[in-house]
Design an enzyme around this catalytic site. Structure first.
Site, mmCIF file in Angstrom:
data_model
loop_
_atom_site.group_PDB
_atom_site.id
_atom_site.type_symbol
_atom_site.label_atom_id
_atom_site.label_comp_id
_atom_site.label_asym_id
_atom_site.label_seq_id
_atom_site.Cartn_x
_atom_site.Cartn_y
_atom_site.Cartn_z
ATOM 1 N N HIS A 70 5.270 2.228 11.041
ATOM 2 C CA HIS A 70 4.400 3.393 11.146
ATOM 3 C C HIS A 70 3.169 3.049 11.970
ATOM 4 O O HIS A 70 2.696 1.911 11.965
ATOM 5 C CB HIS A 70 3.992 3.928 9.774
ATOM 6 C CG HIS A 70 3.416 2.898 8.850
ATOM 7 N ND1 HIS A 70 4.198 1.997 8.168
ATOM 8 C CD2 HIS A 70 2.133 2.633 8.493
ATOM 9 C CE1 HIS A 70 3.417 1.218 7.421
ATOM 10 N NE2 HIS A 70 2.155 1.583 7.612
ATOM 11 N N CYS B 253 12.743 3.941 -0.014
ATOM 12 C CA CYS B 253 11.600 3.906 0.915
ATOM 13 C C CYS B 253 10.833 5.227 0.844
ATOM 14 O O CYS B 253 11.400 6.309 1.060
ATOM 15 C CB CYS B 253 12.087 3.647 2.343
ATOM 16 S SG CYS B 253 10.778 3.859 3.582
HETATM 17 P P1 AMP Z 1 0.073 0.344 5.608
HETATM 18 O O1 AMP Z 1 -0.878 -0.136 4.544
HETATM 19 O O2 AMP Z 1 -0.302 -0.034 6.986
HETATM 20 O O3 AMP Z 1 1.499 -0.031 5.262
HETATM 21 O O4 AMP Z 1 -0.031 1.919 5.582
HETATM 22 C C1 AMP Z 1 0.625 2.713 4.648
HETATM 23 C C2 AMP Z 1 -0.118 4.013 4.608
HETATM 24 O O5 AMP Z 1 0.710 4.982 3.976
HETATM 25 C C3 AMP Z 1 -1.420 3.950 3.798
HETATM 26 O O6 AMP Z 1 -2.516 4.319 4.658
HETATM 27 C C4 AMP Z 1 -1.200 4.974 2.680
HETATM 28 O O7 AMP Z 1 -2.348 5.696 2.346
HETATM 29 C C5 AMP Z 1 -0.115 5.858 3.284
HETATM 30 N N1 AMP Z 1 0.710 6.552 2.311
HETATM 31 C C6 AMP Z 1 1.343 6.024 1.249
HETATM 32 N N2 AMP Z 1 2.025 6.978 0.590
HETATM 33 C C7 AMP Z 1 1.821 8.137 1.264
HETATM 34 C C8 AMP Z 1 2.252 9.494 1.085
HETATM 35 N N3 AMP Z 1 3.042 9.849 0.068
HETATM 36 N N4 AMP Z 1 1.836 10.429 1.960
HETATM 37 C C9 AMP Z 1 1.022 10.090 2.989
HETATM 38 N N5 AMP Z 1 0.593 8.829 3.216
HETATM 39 C C10 AMP Z 1 0.980 7.868 2.370
#
Ligand code: AMP
Length: 113
Positions: A99, A4
């Site tokens: 989240h 994850c």
């Molecule tokens: P969701 O699409 O609601 O599952 O949101 C996942 C979020 O995680 C997206 O807005 C991505 O841009 C963010 N995300 C993915 N990988 C990372 C990372 N390594 N650091 C910060 N944010 C991330």
């Protein structure tokens, strides 16, 4: 959970722009911001993939996350913001670790609800 991405951010195996952490949650800036301010607040543990997994035994963590969101936005002098959580791929969820997105900026007048 070993594969994850958010668990790896909590453990420090993947770098992040950390805003805050305590024993229950971790807050960091989204890597692909959708607004002027866009950060995420997550539980440190992986037991909830999404809102569907919130129950009587773990909802204290969710309440705590909302307290942290209230404190962080206050410290940042942000008084208008949106909190979003996607549950399921059909709703746009890409990371299966609960989240909460916190967004603030001029583009929030594009109301969905
Ligand atoms: P969701 O699409 O609601 O599952 O949101 C996942 C979020 O995680 C997206 O807005 C991505 O841009 C963010 N995300 C993915 N990988 C990372 C990372 N390594 N650091 C910060 N944010 C991330």
């Amino acid at each position: 959970m070993s594969d994850c991405i958010f668990c790896k951010i909590v453990s420090g195996d993947i770098p992040s722009k950390k805003i805050f952490e305590d024993e229950l949650c971790y807050a960091f800036y989204d890597i692909n911001p959708q607004s002027d301010v866009h950060f995420l607040v997550i539980p440190k543990t992986h037991d909830m993939q999404a809102v569907k997994d919130i129950n009587e035994a773990n909802s204290n963590v969710v309440a705590h996350i909302f307290e942290v969101i209230a404190e962080l936005t206050c410290e940042m002098n942000i008084d208008s913001y949106r909190v979003i959580t996607n549950c399921g791929e059909g709703a746009g969820q890409t990371v299966k670790h609960l989240h909460f997105h916190v967004l603030s900026g001029d583009n929030l007048n594009e109301n969905l609800v």
